[in-house]
Design a protein around this motif. Structure first.
Motif, short mmCIF file in Angstrom:
data_model
loop_
_atom_site.label_atom_id
_atom_site.label_comp_id
_atom_site.label_asym_id
_atom_site.label_seq_id
_atom_site.Cartn_x
_atom_site.Cartn_y
_atom_site.Cartn_z
N HIS A 50 31.28 39.76 52.11
CA HIS A 50 31.28 39.28 50.83
C HIS A 50 32.73 39.23 50.15
N ALA A 51 32.87 38.87 48.70
CA ALA A 51 34.11 38.81 47.94
C ALA A 51 33.74 39.91 46.76
N LEU A 52 34.80 40.40 46.17
CA LEU A 52 34.73 41.21 45.02
C LEU A 52 35.85 40.97 44.18
N VAL A 53 35.53 40.42 43.24
CA VAL A 53 36.37 40.15 42.14
C VAL A 53 36.38 40.88 41.07
N VAL A 54 37.35 41.70 40.44
CA VAL A 54 37.44 42.71 39.53
C VAL A 54 38.23 41.84 38.34
N VAL A 55 37.85 41.86 37.07
CA VAL A 55 38.45 41.27 35.89
C VAL A 55 38.92 42.26 35.14
N ILE A 113 36.26 34.59 33.39
CA ILE A 113 37.30 34.19 34.22
C ILE A 113 37.05 34.64 35.99
N GLY A 114 36.57 35.71 35.82
CA GLY A 114 35.98 35.97 37.39
C GLY A 114 35.03 35.12 37.89
N TYR A 115 33.93 34.67 37.22
CA TYR A 115 32.99 33.55 37.66
C TYR A 115 33.70 32.45 38.13
N LEU A 116 34.81 31.88 37.25
CA LEU A 116 35.21 30.68 37.49
C LEU A 116 36.20 30.92 38.75
#
Length: 339
Positions: free
Chosen positions: A31-36, A79-82
C-alpha cells in the motif's frame, strides 16, 4: 489504477511509533502512505515507506487547492487525497499520526458488506452497539447521550454497498472534550459487530479510521472555515446526507486502530467544539429537509447545497465556496462518474 490502497495522514510531528508501524505495514502489504505536512512539520520527515508532502510540495503539486488553501489547517489533508487519487488509487484509508494499526487494519477492504441495519431512527449513538459504557462519538448531541439506540438484536441483517466505512478506535478513541473531561478512558470496543446506518439515522463520523471507495471520493473534502475539531465532523454530516441520497448506508465497524493520543488541551478542544454542541440539532433539521438530487452526476451540486446550508447556519463562511470549487475542479481532472 494501482493495486493497494492509499493511507493518508496529516502530521506536524516527527514520525511517531504509530507512523512507523503504518509505514512498515504499508510496505509489507503493498500500500501507499501519504503524509501531509504543515508549517510546523519538521523540515525533513525521515520515514522510509512514506511520501511526505511539505507545504511547498503541496503548493507546487499542480492542484488549485494546494495554493489557495490556508496553512495551519488540518483540512490541507485534502491535498493528500488528491495526490492519491491522481496516482490511481481506488481506495483511500485515512487516519492520524497517533493511530497504530491493529488486527484487521491490513485485511483487504470490501465495499459490499453484510451487517445489522438501522434507519429512520434520528440521532443514533452507534458506539452503544460496541460498548456497555455510556460513550458517544465526537459530534453527537449532548442531550441525546443517555438515549439508547434501537436494540442491536432486533436490527435486520442487510447486504449493501457502503463506500464510506468508519472504523472505531480502541484505547483513546475520538470522543468529544466533554467526555474526556468527566469520564474514564481507555476504552476497548467489541470486535464482533458492524452496523449499517441508513437514511435518517444520524451518527457522526470522523477522520481517525475511515475507508473511502472511489465513488465516494468527492465527499472527502474537509471544510477550512471552521475549527479543526469540527472540520471532519461537518464533512461527515455532508457525506452521510449525500450518501443517503445515493442509496448508500454508512458502515461502522470494529476497531482496526489503537489510538495513543497526542497531547491535547481539553479545554481548548472544548472551545473548538462549542459551535457543534449548540447546533447539531439545527444541522440535522436543515439536512433532513434539504432536497438533494442524488446520483453521481449530481454529487457536486448536492455537496454545494450542503455546504451552502452550513454557511446559512453561520457555521462556515462565504470563503469556503472558492475552496470547495477548487477541490471540485482538482478532483474532476482525475475522477469521473463513470469510474
Amino acid at each position: 489504477m494501482v493495486d493497494g490502497f492509499s493511507i493518508v495522514v496529516t502530521s506536524i510531528n516527527a514520525p511517531t511509533e504509530a507512523m512507523r508501524q503504518l509505514a512498515e505495514g504499508a510496505v509489507r502489504h503493498g500500500h501507499a502512505l501519504v503524509v501531509v505536512g504543515d508549517e510546523k512539520s519538521p523540515p525533513v520527515y525521515d520515514l522510509a515507506g512514506s511520501l511526505f508532502l511539505s507545504v511547498a510540495d503541496q503548493q507546487q503539486a499542480g492542484f488549485a487547492l494546494g495554493s489557495l488553501a490556508p496553512v495551519k489547517s488540518y483540512a490541507r489533508k485534502a491535498i493528500g487525497y488528491l495526490s492519491s487519487i491522481r496516482a490511481g488509487h481506488r481506495i483511500i484509508v485515512e487516519t492520524d499520526d497517533d493511530n497504530a494499526p491493529i488486527e484487521g487494519f491490513w485485511t483487504p477492504r470490501s465495499k459490499s458488506v453484510e451487517a445489522r441495519y438501522v434507519s429512520d431512527s434520528g440521532w443514533t449513538n452507534i458506539y452503544a452497539y460496541f460498548s456497555e459504557q455510556n460513550i458517544w462519538p465526537r459530534g453527537y448531541p449532548l442531550d441525546r447521550i443517555k438515549t439508547a439506540p434501537p436494540a442491536y438484536e432486533g436490527l435486520p441483517l442487510k447486504l449493501a454497498d457502503a463506500p464510506i466505512q468508519q472504523g472505531l478506535a480502541d484505547g483513546d478513541p475520538d470522543v468529544d472534550a466533554v467526555y474526556r473531561l468527566v469520564l474514564p478512558l481507555p476504552q476497548h470496543f467489541r470486535h464482533d459487530r458492524a452496523v449499517l446506518a441508513g437514511a435518517s439515522s444520524w451518527c457522526p463520523f470522523n477522520s481517525q479510521n475511515t475507508t473511502w471507495f472511489y465513488e465516494a471520493f468527492p465527499l472527502l473534502y474537509l471544510p477550512f472555515t471552521c475549527s479543526m475539531r469540527m472540520t471532519d465532523i461537518y464533512r461527515g454530516y455532508v457525506a452521510q446526507r449525500v450518501a443517503w441520497a445515493n442509496g448508500w448506508p454508512m458502515l461502522f465497524h470494529a476497531p482496526t486502530v489503537f489510538q495513543d493520543r497526542n497531547v491535547h488541551d481539553f479545554m481548548q478542544d472544548f472551545r473548538q467544539e462549542i459551535d457543534g454542541y449548540l447546533n447539531y440539532h439545527a444541522i440535522q433539521k436543515a439536512f433532513d429537509e434539504l432536497p438533494l438530487k442524488g446520483g453521481l452526476d449530481n454529487i457536486f451540486d448536492d455537496m454545494k447545497a450542503c455546504y451552502t446550508t452550513f454557511i446559512r447556519l453561520g457555521l462556515l463562511t462565504e470563503a469556503e465556496l472558492p475552496l470547495l470549487n477548487a477541490w471540485i475542479d482538482d478532483l474532476s481532472a482525475h475522477w469521473s462518474v463513470n469510474g
